[in-house]
Design an enzyme around this catalytic site. Structure first.
Site, PDB file in Angstrom:
ATOM      1  N   GLY A  50      66.399  57.219  31.128  1.00 12.20           N
ATOM      2  CA  GLY A  50      66.042  56.201  32.127  1.00 12.20           C
ATOM      3  C   GLY A  50      67.190  55.659  32.953  1.00 12.20           C
ATOM      4  O   GLY A  50      67.016  55.351  34.137  1.00 12.20           O
ATOM      5  N   GLU A 101      72.431  50.386  31.610  1.00 13.56           N
ATOM      6  CA  GLU A 101      71.044  50.578  31.159  1.00 13.56           C
ATOM      7  C   GLU A 101      70.067  50.183  32.261  1.00 13.56           C
ATOM      8  O   GLU A 101      70.335  49.254  33.037  1.00 13.56           O
ATOM      9  CB  GLU A 101      70.774  49.697  29.936  1.00 13.56           C
ATOM     10  CG  GLU A 101      70.981  50.397  28.613  1.00 13.56           C
ATOM     11  CD  GLU A 101      69.833  51.351  28.251  1.00 13.56           C
ATOM     12  OE1 GLU A 101      69.152  51.888  29.156  1.00 13.56           O
ATOM     13  OE2 GLU A 101      69.627  51.567  27.049  1.00 13.56           O
ATOM     14  N   ASP A 102      68.928  50.853  32.306  1.00 15.19           N
ATOM     15  CA  ASP A 102      67.888  50.441  33.246  1.00 15.19           C
ATOM     16  C   ASP A 102      67.198  49.163  32.776  1.00 15.19           C
ATOM     17  O   ASP A 102      66.935  48.271  33.559  1.00 15.19           O
ATOM     18  CB  ASP A 102      66.870  51.571  33.479  1.00 15.19           C
ATOM     19  CG  ASP A 102      66.369  52.181  32.175  1.00 15.19           C
ATOM     20  OD1 ASP A 102      66.879  51.821  31.093  1.00 15.19           O
ATOM     21  OD2 ASP A 102      65.455  53.023  32.237  1.00 15.19           O
ATOM     22  N   ASP A 105      65.001  45.628  26.422  1.00 10.25           N
ATOM     23  CA  ASP A 105      63.705  45.071  26.026  1.00 10.25           C
ATOM     24  C   ASP A 105      63.868  44.373  24.673  1.00 10.25           C
ATOM     25  O   ASP A 105      64.282  43.222  24.603  1.00 10.25           O
ATOM     26  CB  ASP A 105      62.688  46.216  25.976  1.00 10.25           C
ATOM     27  CG  ASP A 105      61.272  45.725  25.772  1.00 10.25           C
ATOM     28  OD1 ASP A 105      61.023  44.521  25.938  1.00 10.25           O
ATOM     29  OD2 ASP A 105      60.393  46.548  25.458  1.00 10.25           O
ATOM     30  N   PHE A 154      54.893  45.718  31.804  1.00  9.61           N
ATOM     31  CA  PHE A 154      55.364  47.100  31.703  1.00  9.61           C
ATOM     32  C   PHE A 154      55.652  47.589  33.116  1.00  9.61           C
ATOM     33  O   PHE A 154      54.819  47.429  34.014  1.00  9.61           O
ATOM     34  CB  PHE A 154      54.314  47.983  31.017  1.00  9.61           C
ATOM     35  CG  PHE A 154      54.876  49.317  30.604  1.00  9.61           C
ATOM     36  CD1 PHE A 154      55.470  49.476  29.359  1.00  9.61           C
ATOM     37  CD2 PHE A 154      54.839  50.406  31.469  1.00  9.61           C
ATOM     38  CE1 PHE A 154      56.027  50.697  28.985  1.00  9.61           C
ATOM     39  CE2 PHE A 154      55.381  51.635  31.111  1.00  9.61           C
ATOM     40  CZ  PHE A 154      55.972  51.772  29.853  1.00  9.61           C
ATOM     41  N   VAL A 155      56.819  48.174  33.304  1.00  8.83           N
ATOM     42  CA  VAL A 155      57.213  48.618  34.640  1.00  8.83           C
ATOM     43  C   VAL A 155      57.616  50.087  34.650  1.00  8.83           C
ATOM     44  O   VAL A 155      58.073  50.626  33.636  1.00  8.83           O
ATOM     45  CB  VAL A 155      58.370  47.761  35.212  1.00  8.83           C
ATOM     46  CG1 VAL A 155      57.878  46.401  35.653  1.00  8.83           C
ATOM     47  CG2 VAL A 155      59.514  47.622  34.209  1.00  8.83           C
ATOM     48  N   ASP A 161      59.812  55.243  32.951  1.00  8.61           N
ATOM     49  CA  ASP A 161      58.675  56.171  32.940  1.00  8.61           C
ATOM     50  C   ASP A 161      57.460  55.627  32.194  1.00  8.61           C
ATOM     51  O   ASP A 161      57.542  54.666  31.433  1.00  8.61           O
ATOM     52  CB  ASP A 161      59.088  57.480  32.266  1.00  8.61           C
ATOM     53  CG  ASP A 161      59.204  57.330  30.752  1.00  8.61           C
ATOM     54  OD1 ASP A 161      59.916  56.415  30.295  1.00  8.61           O
ATOM     55  OD2 ASP A 161      58.549  58.103  30.031  1.00  8.61           O
ATOM     56  N   ARG A 167      59.498  58.369  37.079  1.00  7.72           N
ATOM     57  CA  ARG A 167      60.932  58.053  37.110  1.00  7.72           C
ATOM     58  C   ARG A 167      61.501  58.154  38.526  1.00  7.72           C
ATOM     59  O   ARG A 167      62.494  57.512  38.840  1.00  7.72           O
ATOM     60  CB  ARG A 167      61.710  59.012  36.193  1.00  7.72           C
ATOM     61  CG  ARG A 167      61.440  58.837  34.702  1.00  7.72           C
ATOM     62  CD  ARG A 167      62.497  59.587  33.914  1.00  7.72           C
ATOM     63  NE  ARG A 167      62.110  59.880  32.543  1.00  7.72           N
ATOM     64  CZ  ARG A 167      62.309  59.060  31.506  1.00  7.72           C
ATOM     65  NH1 ARG A 167      62.854  57.892  31.702  1.00  7.72           N
ATOM     66  NH2 ARG A 167      61.948  59.405  30.288  1.00  7.72           N
TER      67      ARG A 167
HETATM   68  C1  PRP Z   1      64.281  52.619  27.426  1.00  9.65           C
HETATM   69  C2  PRP Z   1      65.514  52.097  28.160  1.00  9.65           C
HETATM   70  C3  PRP Z   1      66.402  51.644  27.048  1.00  9.65           C
HETATM   71  C4  PRP Z   1      65.441  51.238  25.955  1.00  9.65           C
HETATM   72  C5  PRP Z   1      65.362  49.751  25.887  1.00  9.65           C
HETATM   73  O1  PRP Z   1      64.510  53.931  27.014  1.00  9.65           O
HETATM   74  O2  PRP Z   1      66.107  53.088  28.954  1.00  9.65           O
HETATM   75  O3  PRP Z   1      67.275  52.675  26.597  1.00  9.65           O
HETATM   76  O4  PRP Z   1      64.144  51.745  26.298  1.00  9.65           O
HETATM   77  O5  PRP Z   1      64.422  49.331  24.925  1.00  9.65           O
HETATM   78  P1  PRP Z   1      64.814  48.397  23.703  1.00  9.65           P
HETATM   79  O6  PRP Z   1      65.662  47.274  24.245  1.00  9.65           O
HETATM   80  O7  PRP Z   1      63.464  47.901  23.217  1.00  9.65           O
HETATM   81  O8  PRP Z   1      65.527  49.201  22.666  1.00  9.65           O
HETATM   82  P2  PRP Z   1      63.362  54.839  26.384  1.00  9.65           P
HETATM   83  O9  PRP Z   1      63.436  54.755  24.884  1.00  9.65           O
HETATM   84  O10 PRP Z   1      62.041  54.489  27.002  1.00  9.65           O
HETATM   85  O11 PRP Z   1      63.805  56.298  26.777  1.00  9.65           O
HETATM   86  P3  PRP Z   1      64.116  56.872  28.255  1.00  9.65           P
HETATM   87  O12 PRP Z   1      65.428  56.255  28.698  1.00  9.65           O
HETATM   88  O13 PRP Z   1      64.220  58.343  28.067  1.00  9.65           O
HETATM   89  O14 PRP Z   1      62.989  56.457  29.159  1.00  9.65           O
END
Ligand code: PRP
Length: 181
Positions: A50, A101-102, A105, A154-155, A161, A167
Site C-alpha cells: 500500500g 506508510e499509507d 490503523d 474504510f477507504v 485496496d 490501489r
Molecule cells: C495496511 C497499511 C499498513 C497496515 C496498517 O496494509 O498499508 O501497512 O495495513 O494497519 P494496522 O495499523 O492495523 O497494522 P495491508 O496489511 O492492508 O497490506 P497492503 O499494504 O498490501 O495493502
C-alpha cells in the site's frame, strides 16, 4: 478523471482526499522532512504494498539525497504472528530511517516493524503516515509526519485496496458502509 470511477462504482461513497489535496500534503510533508533531515543520511522505508504510491510522490518532494528500501510483512490476523516476507536490501545501522506508510490503523503493523528496525541500531527512526485512523488503535505509534487524521471509515485508492483492487485510484475514497458489513 476525478469523479468518473466514483460515480460509476457502486461500492464507493465519497472522496476523502482529492488528488490536489494529496499533492498539497506531499508538498508540505516533503518540505518539513527536507528541513529536518538536511545533512543526514536518510533512508525512506516503505511497507509493501500500500505505501508505495505515497512514497513515490513524497520522495519527489524531499529535496535531499535519499535512498529507498522496501519491506513486506504478513498481514496481522487474529492469533497469527506478524512476520517479514521481504526484508530490506540494505543495512540501516547508524542511518536515519523514516518509515513511510499509507495508513496507520490498529498500529500493530508499525509496532512490530519499528521493533525490528530499532534492533538494527539506526541513528534515528521516525514515521511518516498519510492517514492516521486512530479509532481502533491498539499500539501507541509516534507519528512524526501525519497527512490527515481521519474518521473510522474504510477507504480505498492511492495505494489502499479492497480485495487487491482500487490501489491505482488517484484519490482516496470511502467505501459504502453496507459493503463492509
Ligand atoms: C495496511 C497499511 C499498513 C497496515 C496498517 O496494509 O498499508 O501497512 O495495513 O494497519 P494496522 O495499523 O492495523 O497494522 P495491508 O496489511 O492492508 O497490506 P497492503 O499494504 O498490501 O495493502
Amino acid at each position: 478523471m476525478t469523479a468518473y470511477q466514483l460515480l460509476h462504482d457502486p461500492l464507493l461513497d465519497s472522496v476523502l482526499l482529492a488528488s490536489d489535496e494529496i499533492e498539497d500534503i506531499c508538498q508540505d510533508l516533503g518540505g518539513r522532512i527536507t528541513r529536518d533531515y538536511t545533512g543526514h543520511d536518510l533512508v525512506l522505508v516503505t511497507v509493501l504494498r500500500g505505501g508505495l504510491v505515497f512514497l513515490a510522490d513524497l520522495c519527489r518532494r524531499i529535496d535531499l539525497p535519499v535512498t529507498l528500501d522496501f519491506m513486506a510483512i504478513s498481514s496481522y490476523s487474529s492469533g497469527a504472528a506478524v512476520r517479514i516476507t521481504k526484508d530490506l536490501d540494505d543495512a540501516i545501522t547508524r542511518r536515519d530511517v523514516l518509515v513511510v506508510e499509507d495508513i496507520v490503523d490498529t498500529g500493530l503493523t508499525l509496532n512490530y516493524l519499528l521493533g525490528v528496525l530499532k534492533s538494527r541500531n539506526p541513528a534515528s527512526l521516525g514515521v511518516c503516515a498519510l492517514l492516521d485512523r486512530d479509532a481502533r488503535r491498539l499500539a501507541d505509534i509516534p507519528i512524526a509526519y501525519r497527512g490527515l487524521k481521519m474518521p473510522d471509515r474504510f477507504v480505498v485508492g492511492y495505494g489502499l485496496d479492497l480485495g487487491g483492487r482500487y490501489r491505482n485510484l488517484p484519490y482516496i475514497a470511502t467505501v459504502r458502509d453496507e459493503v463492509m458489513g
